[in-house]
Design a protein around this motif. Sequence first.
Motif, PDB file in Angstrom:
ATOM      1  N   GLU A  98       0.831  -1.205   0.000  1.00  0.00           N
ATOM      2  CA  GLU A  98       0.000   0.000   0.000  1.00  0.00           C
ATOM      3  C   GLU A  98       0.861   1.249   0.000  1.00  0.00           C
ATOM      4  N   ARG A 136       2.066   1.847  -3.543  1.00  0.00           N
ATOM      5  CA  ARG A 136       0.990   2.386  -4.382  1.00  0.00           C
ATOM      6  C   ARG A 136       0.761   3.860  -4.089  1.00  0.00           C
ATOM      7  N   ASN A 169       5.808  -2.409 -12.580  1.00  0.00           N
ATOM      8  CA  ASN A 169       4.665  -3.196 -12.103  1.00  0.00           C
ATOM      9  C   ASN A 169       4.080  -2.724 -10.778  1.00  0.00           C
ATOM     10  N   GLY A 170       4.572  -1.578 -10.266  1.00  0.00           N
ATOM     11  CA  GLY A 170       4.003  -1.038  -9.034  1.00  0.00           C
ATOM     12  C   GLY A 170       4.463  -1.724  -7.775  1.00  0.00           C
ATOM     13  N   SER A 171       5.434  -2.601  -7.882  1.00  0.00           N
ATOM     14  CA  SER A 171       5.945  -3.341  -6.728  1.00  0.00           C
ATOM     15  C   SER A 171       7.453  -3.199  -6.676  1.00  0.00           C
ATOM     16  N   TYR A 178      -7.582  -8.221   0.281  1.00  0.00           N
ATOM     17  CA  TYR A 178      -7.734  -8.688  -1.094  1.00  0.00           C
ATOM     18  C   TYR A 178      -8.850  -9.741  -1.142  1.00  0.00           C
ATOM     19  N   ASN A 211      -8.865 -13.419 -10.728  1.00  0.00           N
ATOM     20  CA  ASN A 211      -8.280 -12.106 -10.989  1.00  0.00           C
ATOM     21  C   ASN A 211      -7.226 -11.761  -9.928  1.00  0.00           C
ATOM     22  N   GLU A 222      -3.919 -11.039 -10.152  1.00  0.00           N
ATOM     23  CA  GLU A 222      -2.673 -10.348 -10.479  1.00  0.00           C
ATOM     24  C   GLU A 222      -2.294  -9.320  -9.420  1.00  0.00           C
ATOM     25  N   ARG A 223      -3.248  -8.507  -8.995  1.00  0.00           N
ATOM     26  CA  ARG A 223      -2.963  -7.471  -7.989  1.00  0.00           C
ATOM     27  C   ARG A 223      -2.504  -8.109  -6.681  1.00  0.00           C
ATOM     28  N   ALA A 224      -3.216  -9.141  -6.231  1.00  0.00           N
ATOM     29  CA  ALA A 224      -2.855  -9.817  -4.983  1.00  0.00           C
ATOM     30  C   ALA A 224      -1.519 -10.532  -5.119  1.00  0.00           C
ATOM     31  N   LEU A 260       1.105  -9.712  -6.993  1.00  0.00           N
ATOM     32  CA  LEU A 260       2.211  -8.757  -6.917  1.00  0.00           C
ATOM     33  C   LEU A 260       2.441  -8.300  -5.481  1.00  0.00           C
ATOM     34  N   ALA A 261       1.353  -8.013  -4.760  1.00  0.00           N
ATOM     35  CA  ALA A 261       1.488  -7.574  -3.369  1.00  0.00           C
ATOM     36  C   ALA A 261       2.068  -8.688  -2.508  1.00  0.00           C
TER      37      ALA A 261
END
Length: 271
Positions: free
Chosen positions: A22, A25, A127-129, A167, A197, A199-201, A203-204
């Motif tokens: 978080e 992000r 990729n935001g990570s 998530y 879905n 992908e977001r979880a 990467l985190a």
Amino acid sequence: MPDNPLFESLKRAADDPAARPEFYRRLLTAEIFVIGHGDGSSEGRGTVPAGAHLSIEHWQNAEGESVIPFFTDLEALQRAIDEEKSYLGLPARSLFEMTAGTRLVLNPRSDYGKEFHPEEVRSLLENGSNHSPETRRTEADTDVLLGQPSEYPTAMVEALQRLLTGYPEVEAAYLCLMQQGGESPQQSLVVGLRGGNLERARLAAGSVIADTAPQGRAVDLIEISSDAQEGGLAGYLRDETTPFHERQQAARTRSDDAPRRPWWRRLFGGG
């Protein structure tokens, strides 16, 4: 310290690996401050028009390497300097893009700060990570042994539990130890996420795993589909292990305490 969402997120991330995705992000969408000036700017705060030429001050870290300091807010900036200097506010993403290949330090001379290495910045932009996942694919059938680790990765699992409550797309999460055969047997932990879905979880979770995995232990992260084959790795996790996290209800972990690898530190001293 004024009420600053980015700084508050930084504080939470310093204490809890589960809060770091978080923070990343929020950082990528935040305005930050640097010491320097742009075309025609004078002492004090300036803005950065499109196409402007910037002069940003560099410092040296404890190892004598050149770094660019940047700050969550003006109070952190003013605490880090000994004399009046010009400063600029600009989006953190813009700073990352224009300084690619340079080490950056957030909030030097503060109790809460972090150094960003060039490869980490590149991963954030891509990729935001802070962690770039590596994809592995087996070229042929491979015999493996699956079971539970004798030394349970409590710190990693508990951080993932806290993370995954945010998530809802993750229905459940599982853990096992995998040993591949051959002349040089290799062991790794495997974390499986079941849901849709993801992908977001994913990467985190990868970011949290990178910060909390036991020292020297490889960790593979896989997605478990509803039609995972019985007898395969995903099927074993789904059908023969107890999830350490389930949606709306996190499973309990062992109470033994595992050491955490340091991630944040006081930078430069002073203050």
